[in-house]
Design a protein around this motif. Structure first.
Motif, mmCIF file in Angstrom:
data_model
loop_
_atom_site.group_PDB
_atom_site.id
_atom_site.type_symbol
_atom_site.label_atom_id
_atom_site.label_comp_id
_atom_site.label_asym_id
_atom_site.label_seq_id
_atom_site.Cartn_x
_atom_site.Cartn_y
_atom_site.Cartn_z
ATOM 1 N N ASN A 32 1.093 -1.124 -0.212
ATOM 2 C CA ASN A 32 0.320 -0.131 -0.228
ATOM 3 C C ASN A 32 1.060 1.187 0.244
ATOM 4 N N ALA A 33 0.496 2.499 -0.707
ATOM 5 C CA ALA A 33 0.937 3.631 -0.726
ATOM 6 C C ALA A 33 0.985 4.258 0.882
ATOM 7 N N ALA A 34 2.729 4.344 1.317
ATOM 8 C CA ALA A 34 2.480 4.572 2.697
ATOM 9 C C ALA A 34 3.304 5.891 2.501
ATOM 10 N N THR A 35 3.743 7.391 3.749
ATOM 11 C CA THR A 35 4.793 8.389 3.713
ATOM 12 C C THR A 35 5.298 8.181 5.352
ATOM 13 N N PHE A 36 6.547 7.840 5.565
ATOM 14 C CA PHE A 36 6.660 7.696 6.634
ATOM 15 C C PHE A 36 7.937 8.836 6.296
ATOM 16 N N PRO A 101 10.764 -1.258 1.654
ATOM 17 C CA PRO A 101 9.999 -1.017 0.978
ATOM 18 C C PRO A 101 8.953 -0.713 0.981
ATOM 19 N N THR A 102 8.201 -2.009 2.402
ATOM 20 C CA THR A 102 6.955 -1.824 2.148
ATOM 21 C C THR A 102 6.530 -1.353 3.432
ATOM 22 N N THR A 103 7.434 -1.707 5.103
ATOM 23 C CA THR A 103 7.677 -1.664 6.354
ATOM 24 C C THR A 103 7.865 -0.434 6.393
ATOM 25 N N GLY A 104 9.348 0.629 5.688
ATOM 26 C CA GLY A 104 10.126 1.838 5.296
ATOM 27 C C GLY A 104 10.901 2.313 6.656
ATOM 28 N N ARG A 105 11.317 0.512 7.908
ATOM 29 C CA ARG A 105 12.126 0.442 8.835
ATOM 30 C C ARG A 105 13.704 0.564 8.279
ATOM 31 N N LEU A 106 14.482 0.588 8.726
ATOM 32 C CA LEU A 106 15.481 1.090 8.298
ATOM 33 C C LEU A 106 16.506 -0.417 9.005
ATOM 34 N N SER A 107 17.667 -0.196 8.486
ATOM 35 C CA SER A 107 18.758 -1.593 9.519
ATOM 36 C C SER A 107 19.863 -1.277 8.718
ATOM 37 N N ALA A 108 21.066 -0.695 9.451
ATOM 38 C CA ALA A 108 22.350 -0.188 9.258
ATOM 39 C C ALA A 108 22.779 -1.369 8.101
ATOM 40 N N LYS A 109 23.905 -0.221 7.526
ATOM 41 C CA LYS A 109 23.960 -1.052 5.865
ATOM 42 C C LYS A 109 25.474 -0.600 5.802
ATOM 43 N N ALA A 110 25.884 0.659 5.936
ATOM 44 C CA ALA A 110 27.469 1.195 5.819
ATOM 45 C C ALA A 110 28.312 1.772 6.531
ATOM 46 N N LYS A 111 29.145 2.239 6.508
ATOM 47 C CA LYS A 111 29.435 3.637 7.221
ATOM 48 C C LYS A 111 30.671 3.528 6.380
ATOM 49 N N ALA A 112 30.797 4.776 5.711
ATOM 50 C CA ALA A 112 32.496 5.500 5.719
ATOM 51 C C ALA A 112 32.304 6.671 6.511
ATOM 52 N N PRO A 113 33.791 6.695 5.790
ATOM 53 C CA PRO A 113 34.857 8.618 6.510
ATOM 54 C C PRO A 113 33.781 9.710 5.711
#
Length: 385
Positions: A32-36, A101-113
């Motif tokens: 469903n369309a959602a706004t976060f 893409p469905t829940t909008g929840r964040l999960s850590a992916k990578a870090k950079a300087p």
């Protein structure tokens, strides 16, 4: 004199953010369309995720993730799949998060300087480059997100405060608060390099303090808010060269606020404590999705000013100034449908939603608990497929 020469800063970025190679599932057929909304709070190191009901403005806290100490500016990738957040403590880093893409929840992916402590973060229009501005180090930076290459850095005059590419992605502009200049560059989308347009800048009146930027959707106009003047200056962008021409200015601070213009606020007194002078302290600038309204936040009076935009000429007309319940409002953001304005307050326990009427009037309709020192807002809309 502004130095527009660039240099490679430090060693190559050993941990590329790998946006281009990330494997992310697309929206399901039944989504469903959602706004976060994502809001950073440097006081507790969190990024809070909210759902926004675009029918009634209801705001609900969905989840919070630990991003790191002094998490501050953020940027969404153009495809809505990645959120970047800058940490303003050593070692200066950017944390990238995958967005479900469905829940909008964040999960850590990578870090950079990062090159420095960054007060501003954005991507270019393709999402290949991360752009940043350092207020304390008087520096702009550009770095690729999917390749281990050196960070390009560009020294500015005192207090660089923003950096964005225009809608065509051919030009880039920066607010240089301490020099009362708006810097203008050509942007090389293949290398990320910036090269000055003409003298490299246009000047604005003394003690304006150019801070944040907003572009008209058609790329014809640029708007710049003055932190110390409470004005918004409108520029026309030359389609071929990218050079800026000032076309107008509108004052967003009515006399009834009794605020002193043109006085810089010492960074050590960033919370108004024991300040004998109620001075103008404008912060954010946002254009409505239809391009007809422009809003500016003002921290000392905890208010938001509204301007009408002539979409044909780019000219501005001040409408009114509205108090908000969020104390010391730093960032504001429109909902994708333009009906709602989100407001954070650095000294507020809540984030507020305001209904926006056709004349720019604001009416508070919702709120949700905020993190400590809620600051930067990014809004994402997902569409039903």
């Amino acid at each position: 004199m502004t130095d527009h020469n660039h240099k490679n800063k430090g060693s190559p970025v050993n941990t590329p953010l790998l946006l281009a190679t990330a494997v992310i599932c697309g929206l399901s057929a039944h989504a469903n369309a959602a706004t976060f909304a994502y809001i950073s709070s440097p006081g507790d190191g969190l990024i809070s995720q909210y759902s926004l009901n675009e029918d009634n403005g209801a705001l609900n806290l969905v989840s919070q993730v630990a991003a790191g100490d002094q998490v501050n500016p953020m940027a969404l990738s153009p495809d809505g799949k990645t959120l970047y957040a800058a940490l303003r403590v050593k070692p200066f880093q950017v944390q990238a998060f995958n967005i479900d893409p469905t829940t909008g929840r964040l999960s850590a992916k990578a870090k950079a300087p990062l090159a420095e402590s960054m007060a501003y973060l954005a991507t270019d229009r393709t999402g290949r480059y991360l752009l940043a501005a350092s207020y304390g180090a008087d520096t702009l930076s550009v770095q690729p997100v999917d390749k281990a290459e050196p960070i390009l850095t560009y020294k500015t005059g005192l207090h660089a405060h923003s950096l964005r590419t225009d809608p065509s992605n051919r030009f880039a502009y920066a607010g240089n608060l301490g020099t009362d200049q708006v810097l203008q560059y050509r942007f090389d989308a293949d290398t990320g390099a910036l090269s000055p347009i003409g003298s490299g800048y246009v000047s604005v009146p003394a003690n304006t303090g150019p801070r944040h930027l907003a572009f008209s959707a058609d790329g014809k106009f640029l708007y710049v808010v003055g932190e110390m003047s409470g004005t918004v200056i409108a520029f026309a962008i030359d389609h071929n060269s990218g050079a800026l021409t000032r076309i107008g200015v509108a004052n967003g601070i009515p006399e009834r606020l009794n605020l002193a213009p043109g006085q810089v606020r010492d960074a050590r007194n960033n919370d108004l404590k024991d300040d004998p002078t109620p001075r103008i302290w404008a912060a954010d600038l946002r254009l409505s999705p239809d391009g007809k309204l422009l809003f500016m936040s003002e921290r000392t009076s905890s208010s938001v000013s509204a301007f009408a935009v002539n979409t044909g000429t780019g000219e501005l007309c001040f409408l009114d100034n509205y108090p908000v319940e969020e104390k010391q409002p730093r960032n504001i953001a429109f909902s994708p449908n333009g009906k709602w304005l989100l407001v954070t307050g650095e000294k507020s326990q809540q984030v507020g939603t305001y209904a926006v009427n056709a004349g720019g009037g604001l009416n508070r309709v919702g709120e949700a608990a905020s993190g400590k020192g809620a600051l930067w807002i990014e809004v994402l809309s997902t569409s039903a497929h």
